[in-house]
Design an enzyme around this catalytic site. Structure first.
Site, PDB file in Angstrom:
ATOM      1  N   TYR A   4       0.824  -1.205   0.000  1.00 14.03           N
ATOM      2  CA  TYR A   4       0.000   0.000   0.000  1.00 14.03           C
ATOM      3  C   TYR A   4       0.863   1.261   0.000  1.00 14.03           C
ATOM      4  O   TYR A   4       0.602   2.219  -0.740  1.00 14.03           O
ATOM      5  CB  TYR A   4      -0.915  -0.029   1.222  1.00 14.03           C
ATOM      6  N   LYS A  19       0.908   4.064  -2.897  1.00 13.02           N
ATOM      7  CA  LYS A  19       0.533   5.450  -2.628  1.00 13.02           C
ATOM      8  C   LYS A  19       1.693   6.414  -2.917  1.00 13.02           C
ATOM      9  O   LYS A  19       1.464   7.571  -3.307  1.00 13.02           O
ATOM     10  CB  LYS A  19       0.056   5.589  -1.185  1.00 13.02           C
TER      11      LYS A  19
END
Length: 250
Positions: free
Chosen positions: A151, A155
């Site tokens: 993640y 991001k």
């Protein structure tokens, strides 16, 4: 404000739903895209109940053909898209030694591949109109977060994609910016609390204590930041990352 056509991905709930409602309140027609069209209907109903215009579309943003079909439908039914909010995302959290290649690939596909495919699909419409707004959802996790190698990498990648889109598309009147939320009270953060075995209320209380403004964020906090980047007033702001985290993060 000039009424335009906006697309918000991952808009069935949470930040995406709040963003769709906010953009509709600002006068835009909004395409609500989520994996299943039925899941997007609640957001559409909320928009319509408030007097706005919305369209529910089911599409896997990591699927090239599905993205092309979705954007074509938006253009045909609502008008050429001038605003894109790449919000779709999933979690597959785990420590590095427990994380599978499938967990890594799934997160990268939805976040990064999805944002790339959606941005590529809408840019011809924006270039032709000589006006466009692309807003990508990043996260404070881009700065690194235990148990989120996939993640966090995705991001951080959203920020690099954003800055590159700003450079490539600026000459056509298209801006690209990113919003990086901190702790936001959503079903996704509830799922995180469940995964680590902490009551959600305790999870919220701890997060609020760690946030300088003394509270956790709400989806509407993020939607307000996105709405600014989508506005006429933000025409000279591009390639930026705005942390909506209740305090300094970067």
């Amino acid at each position: 404000m000039t009424s335009r056509t906006a697309i918000v991905t991952g808009a069935a709930r949470g930040i995406g739903a709040a963003t769709a409602r906010r953009l509709a309140a600002d006068g835009h027609a909004v395409a609500v895209i989520d994996l299943n069209e039925a899941d997007a209907q609640d957001t559409v109903k909320a928009v319509e109940a408030a007097g706005g215009t919305a369209l529910a579309i089911g599409a896997d943003v990591s699927d090239e053909a599905a993205v092309a079909s979705a954007v074509e439908r938006v253009a045909a039914e609502l008008g050429p898209p001038a605003i894109l909010v790449n919000n779709a995302g999933i979690l597959r959290d785990n420590l590095l030694f427990k994380m599978t290649a499938g967990d890594w690939d799934a997160v990268m596909s939805v976040h990064l591949r999805g944002a790339f495919l959606m941005s590529r699909a809408v840019q011809p419409h924006m270039v032709e109109a000589e006006w466009g707004r692309i807003v990508n959802l990043s996260s404070t996790s881009a700065l690194g977060n235990r148990g989120q190698a996939n993640y966090a990498a995705a991001k951080a990648g959203m920020q690099g994609l954003t800055k590159t889109l700003a450079i490539e598309l600026g000459r056509y009147g298209v801006t690209a910016n990113a919003v990086a939320p901190g702790f936001i009270q959503t079903e996704m953060t509830r799922a995180t609390a469940e995964r680590i075995g902490v009551p959600f209320e305790d999870f919220l209380a701890h997060a609020a204590k760690e946030t300088p403004v003394g509270r956790v964020g709400q989806p509407e906090d993020v939607a307000a930041a996105v709405a600014y980047f989508c506005s006429e007033d933000a025409g000279f702001v591009s390639g930026q990352v705005l942390y909506v985290a209740g305090g300094p993060k970067a």
